[in-house]
Design a protein around this motif. Sequence first.
Motif, PDB file in Angstrom:
ATOM      1  N   THR A 114       0.840  -1.201   0.000  1.00 34.48           N
ATOM      2  CA  THR A 114       0.000   0.000   0.000  1.00 34.48           C
ATOM      3  C   THR A 114       0.873   1.249   0.000  1.00 34.48           C
ATOM      4  O   THR A 114       2.020   1.212   0.474  1.00 34.48           O
ATOM      5  CB  THR A 114      -0.918   0.009   1.247  1.00 34.48           C
ATOM      6  N   GLY A 115       0.317   2.323  -0.500  1.00 30.83           N
ATOM      7  CA  GLY A 115       1.012   3.597  -0.469  1.00 30.83           C
ATOM      8  C   GLY A 115       0.846   4.329   0.847  1.00 30.83           C
ATOM      9  O   GLY A 115       1.298   5.466   0.986  1.00 30.83           O
ATOM     10  N   GLU A 116       0.212   3.675   1.832  1.00 31.80           N
ATOM     11  CA  GLU A 116      -0.010   4.305   3.137  1.00 31.80           C
ATOM     12  C   GLU A 116       1.253   4.331   4.000  1.00 31.80           C
ATOM     13  O   GLU A 116       1.241   4.891   5.098  1.00 31.80           O
ATOM     14  CB  GLU A 116      -1.131   3.585   3.887  1.00 31.80           C
ATOM     15  N   HIS A 117       2.323   3.717   3.539  1.00 31.01           N
ATOM     16  CA  HIS A 117       3.602   3.777   4.245  1.00 31.01           C
ATOM     17  C   HIS A 117       4.719   3.671   3.206  1.00 31.01           C
ATOM     18  O   HIS A 117       4.478   3.348   2.038  1.00 31.01           O
ATOM     19  CB  HIS A 117       3.719   2.650   5.286  1.00 31.01           C
ATOM     20  N   SER A 118       5.953   3.913   3.635  1.00 31.16           N
ATOM     21  CA  SER A 118       7.078   3.834   2.700  1.00 31.16           C
ATOM     22  C   SER A 118       8.228   3.001   3.270  1.00 31.16           C
ATOM     23  O   SER A 118       9.337   3.047   2.746  1.00 31.16           O
ATOM     24  CB  SER A 118       7.580   5.247   2.368  1.00 31.16           C
ATOM     25  N   THR A 119       7.970   2.245   4.329  1.00 31.80           N
ATOM     26  CA  THR A 119       9.008   1.412   4.939  1.00 31.80           C
ATOM     27  C   THR A 119       9.334   0.234   4.028  1.00 31.80           C
ATOM     28  O   THR A 119       8.423  -0.486   3.606  1.00 31.80           O
ATOM     29  CB  THR A 119       8.528   0.876   6.301  1.00 31.80           C
ATOM     30  N   PRO A 120      10.595   0.018   3.690  1.00 31.72           N
ATOM     31  CA  PRO A 120      10.949  -1.136   2.855  1.00 31.72           C
ATOM     32  C   PRO A 120      10.356  -2.420   3.429  1.00 31.72           C
ATOM     33  O   PRO A 120      10.464  -2.693   4.637  1.00 31.72           O
ATOM     34  CB  PRO A 120      12.478  -1.150   2.915  1.00 31.72           C
ATOM     35  N   ALA A 172       7.773   1.460  -4.667  1.00 33.06           N
ATOM     36  CA  ALA A 172       9.219   1.583  -4.495  1.00 33.06           C
ATOM     37  C   ALA A 172       9.714   0.865  -3.247  1.00 33.06           C
ATOM     38  O   ALA A 172      10.845   0.403  -3.188  1.00 33.06           O
ATOM     39  CB  ALA A 172       9.613   3.054  -4.426  1.00 33.06           C
ATOM     40  N   HIS A 173       8.840   0.745  -2.240  1.00 30.96           N
ATOM     41  CA  HIS A 173       9.268   0.166  -0.961  1.00 30.96           C
ATOM     42  C   HIS A 173       8.988  -1.334  -0.849  1.00 30.96           C
ATOM     43  O   HIS A 173       9.320  -1.941   0.170  1.00 30.96           O
ATOM     44  CB  HIS A 173       8.564   0.880   0.202  1.00 30.96           C
ATOM     45  N   LEU A 174       8.409  -1.946  -1.875  1.00 29.95           N
ATOM     46  CA  LEU A 174       7.917  -3.323  -1.751  1.00 29.95           C
ATOM     47  C   LEU A 174       8.711  -4.311  -2.611  1.00 29.95           C
ATOM     48  O   LEU A 174       9.023  -4.034  -3.770  1.00 29.95           O
ATOM     49  CB  LEU A 174       6.443  -3.372  -2.168  1.00 29.95           C
ATOM     50  N   HIS A 175       8.994  -5.479  -2.029  1.00 31.35           N
ATOM     51  CA  HIS A 175       9.668  -6.551  -2.756  1.00 31.35           C
ATOM     52  C   HIS A 175       9.068  -7.886  -2.344  1.00 31.35           C
ATOM     53  O   HIS A 175       8.851  -8.151  -1.155  1.00 31.35           O
ATOM     54  CB  HIS A 175      11.166  -6.554  -2.435  1.00 31.35           C
ATOM     55  N   ALA A 176       8.764  -8.739  -3.312  1.00 32.19           N
ATOM     56  CA  ALA A 176       8.250 -10.082  -3.025  1.00 32.19           C
ATOM     57  C   ALA A 176       8.941 -11.082  -3.933  1.00 32.19           C
ATOM     58  O   ALA A 176       9.158 -10.820  -5.118  1.00 32.19           O
ATOM     59  CB  ALA A 176       6.736 -10.146  -3.236  1.00 32.19           C
TER      60      ALA A 176
END
Length: 383
Positions: free
Chosen positions: A148-154, A178-182
């Motif tokens: 979600t775009g509600e946070h920016s924590t990696p 930008a902050h997400l990886h799966a």
Amino acid sequence: MKQKISLIALTVCILFCFSLSPARGEEFPTRPVTKAGEKWRIGYLEGGAYPDYQVILKAIVNGLASLGWMKEMQLPEGYNPDHRAFWEWLSMNAESEYIEFVHDAFWTSDFDKKKRQNTRSRVLKRLKRKDIDLMLALGTWAGQDLATGEHSTPTIVASASDPIGSNIVRSARDSGYAHLHAKVDPDRYQRQLRLFHDIIGFSKLGIVYEDSREGKTFGGVNAVEAVAKERGFEIVRCFAPFNNVTQQEAEKAVVQCYEELAPKVDAVYISVHRGINLKNMPTVLMSLFEHQVPSFSMLGSEEVKHGVLMSIAQAGFKYVGQFHAEVIAKIFNGAKAGELNQVWSDPPKIALNLKTAEKISYDPPYSALAAADEVYSTIAVVE
């Protein structure tokens, strides 16, 4: 026989070739660095206490140790169903100049939809404080809640059956944030099923899953349906609840489903389900042994060790733990999570249980034995 060997060899080759897909983000190092002299702070979110999550967390810890981010440590053997207690133990015992597992940064929804929204809100509120540098999101629910775009924590999403199908990431090449990886392996379950079909040649395949969108994702149902159409075998289904039931209810429903399927099918694909664990595996397999039904574990070789006929070997999730650890290391070295390669495949290794083969009167062909890297001659039991 030659044709069958060729088919299996081709499948294993495809497994291997797929694992060599080019990686993005290789310009970022994995060497240990501090956060301007401070430790990087890591938090954890899960949908509930599913055993696979703890196994993968341990593998990530070992991966970080192998990269020098923390001292190698003796992790507790076996499975602790109290995931919070394990996280707290880890936070107190991990030794590192570079990272810390934050003691009070653990959240779970206990696979309860009523708790899920509140848990998500508490996590997002905490992340706004900016005192957590990276989140580990274990499982589909956790991945969805932090995509979600509600946070920016990696955020590193691990142990999600189908990150694309469950709308965690946009595609294999683009997480969408930008902050997400799966970790994404788009054709993992199709490859498993083709390999199983090459070896066994079944015409009726049994599967058990919850009859919901999430249940189909966890169970790899889209992959099963695609390969069934491609290969021309019939799918025999049985539905067992996964969410909003007690652990005992989930286990009872799964056992009943396999009892129902066993006399009707030529083989079963044992998919991920909360009602299956190593402790109740003997009960799950009892009817399959009785009706001499070959089985393939979607999860991996640990279930083969405990009585499933075959799967893809995973070496204790060592390789996937290393993959996630390297991604974490690159993020702490300046990479954006969404810019790093997400595509990864299991190494091409087959696990086979010969004791199970004996119990179901199955004589493995030379081709299967030749392709097996992990062979078990006994069936392990969890007391």
